[in-house]
Design a protein around this motif. Structure first.
Motif, mmCIF file in Angstrom:
data_model
loop_
_atom_site.group_PDB
_atom_site.id
_atom_site.type_symbol
_atom_site.label_atom_id
_atom_site.label_comp_id
_atom_site.label_asym_id
_atom_site.label_seq_id
_atom_site.Cartn_x
_atom_site.Cartn_y
_atom_site.Cartn_z
ATOM 1 N N LEU A 16 0.835 -1.202 0.000
ATOM 2 C CA LEU A 16 0.000 0.000 0.000
ATOM 3 C C LEU A 16 0.874 1.258 0.000
ATOM 4 N N PHE A 17 1.885 1.284 0.853
ATOM 5 C CA PHE A 17 2.775 2.440 0.900
ATOM 6 C C PHE A 17 3.553 2.613 -0.407
ATOM 7 N N LEU A 18 3.927 1.519 -1.040
ATOM 8 C CA LEU A 18 4.627 1.596 -2.321
ATOM 9 C C LEU A 18 3.703 2.182 -3.396
ATOM 10 N N CYS A 19 2.451 1.746 -3.402
ATOM 11 C CA CYS A 19 1.492 2.291 -4.384
ATOM 12 C C CYS A 19 1.261 3.774 -4.153
ATOM 13 N N ILE A 20 1.127 4.191 -2.897
ATOM 14 C CA ILE A 20 0.927 5.611 -2.592
ATOM 15 C C ILE A 20 2.160 6.418 -2.992
ATOM 16 N N PHE A 21 3.339 5.893 -2.746
ATOM 17 C CA PHE A 21 4.568 6.596 -3.119
ATOM 18 C C PHE A 21 4.674 6.761 -4.639
ATOM 19 N N ILE A 22 4.380 5.713 -5.394
ATOM 20 C CA ILE A 22 4.443 5.786 -6.861
ATOM 21 C C ILE A 22 3.409 6.773 -7.387
ATOM 22 N N PHE A 23 2.192 6.743 -6.832
ATOM 23 C CA PHE A 23 1.162 7.695 -7.243
ATOM 24 C C PHE A 23 1.598 9.132 -6.947
ATOM 25 N N GLY A 24 2.163 9.361 -5.761
ATOM 26 C CA GLY A 24 2.655 10.698 -5.401
ATOM 27 C C GLY A 24 3.784 11.156 -6.311
ATOM 28 N N LEU A 25 4.649 10.255 -6.683
ATOM 29 C CA LEU A 25 5.759 10.593 -7.578
ATOM 30 C C LEU A 25 5.242 10.986 -8.960
ATOM 31 N N ILE A 26 4.290 10.224 -9.486
ATOM 32 C CA ILE A 26 3.696 10.553 -10.790
ATOM 33 C C ILE A 26 2.977 11.892 -10.717
ATOM 34 N N LEU A 27 2.250 12.131 -9.637
ATOM 35 C CA LEU A 27 1.534 13.395 -9.455
ATOM 36 C C LEU A 27 2.505 14.569 -9.378
ATOM 37 N N ALA A 28 3.630 14.387 -8.696
ATOM 38 C CA ALA A 28 4.629 15.457 -8.586
ATOM 39 C C ALA A 28 5.234 15.788 -9.952
ATOM 40 N N VAL A 29 5.542 14.774 -10.738
ATOM 41 C CA VAL A 29 6.107 15.012 -12.071
ATOM 42 C C VAL A 29 5.099 15.751 -12.949
ATOM 43 N N LEU A 30 3.839 15.333 -12.906
ATOM 44 C CA LEU A 30 2.818 16.020 -13.703
ATOM 45 C C LEU A 30 2.625 17.454 -13.236
ATOM 46 N N TRP A 31 2.679 17.703 -11.933
ATOM 47 C CA TRP A 31 2.521 19.048 -11.390
ATOM 48 C C TRP A 31 3.658 19.958 -11.867
ATOM 49 N N ILE A 32 4.837 19.415 -11.994
ATOM 50 C CA ILE A 32 5.973 20.200 -12.485
ATOM 51 C C ILE A 32 5.811 20.509 -13.976
ATOM 52 N N LEU A 33 5.234 19.598 -14.748
ATOM 53 C CA LEU A 33 5.109 19.779 -16.196
ATOM 54 C C LEU A 33 3.915 20.651 -16.606
ATOM 55 N N VAL A 34 2.952 20.884 -15.727
ATOM 56 C CA VAL A 34 1.749 21.649 -16.083
ATOM 57 C C VAL A 34 2.072 23.056 -16.590
#
Length: 102
Positions: A16-34
């Motif tokens: 569960l923590f690994l899935c949350i970390f991967i989701f947060g990482l993808i969200l952070a990358v997208l937030w930087i690219l917006v």
């Protein structure tokens, strides 16, 4: 038996923590690219806005020409002038013959 349950719970928590970390990482990358996407689309939006202005002018011209013509069914073909704006900003005028309505 207790150790098996504890091991399964620990494995589920880790997953569960690994899935949350991967989701947060993808969200952070997208937030930087917006911001780059927003600034990259501005030129396209300006070009679309210019094209819409030209289309509105053509519609006004067509409506004025339609209002000025008599309303009989034996109308001859009419000449309509279209204006278009190219990507470099030059205005192109084209005259077309519109057949009479049937």
């Amino acid at each position: 038996m207790d150790s098996t349950v504890a091991t399964a719970a620990y494995g589920a928590n880790s997953f569960l923590f690994l899935c949350i970390f991967i989701f947060g990482l993808i969200l952070a990358v997208l937030w930087i690219l917006v911001p780059f996407a927003v600034f990259g689309i501005k030129g396209l939006l300006r070009r679309i806005a210019r094209s819409l202005e030209v289309i509105e002018k053509q519609n006004v011209d067509l409506l004025a020409a339609w209002r000025d013509t008599p309303r009989d069914y034996a109308r001859p073909a009419e000449s309509v002038v279209y204006r278009d704006v190219r990507a470099d900003g030059t205005v192109v005028r084209e005259e077309r013959i519109v057949p009479p309505p049937r």
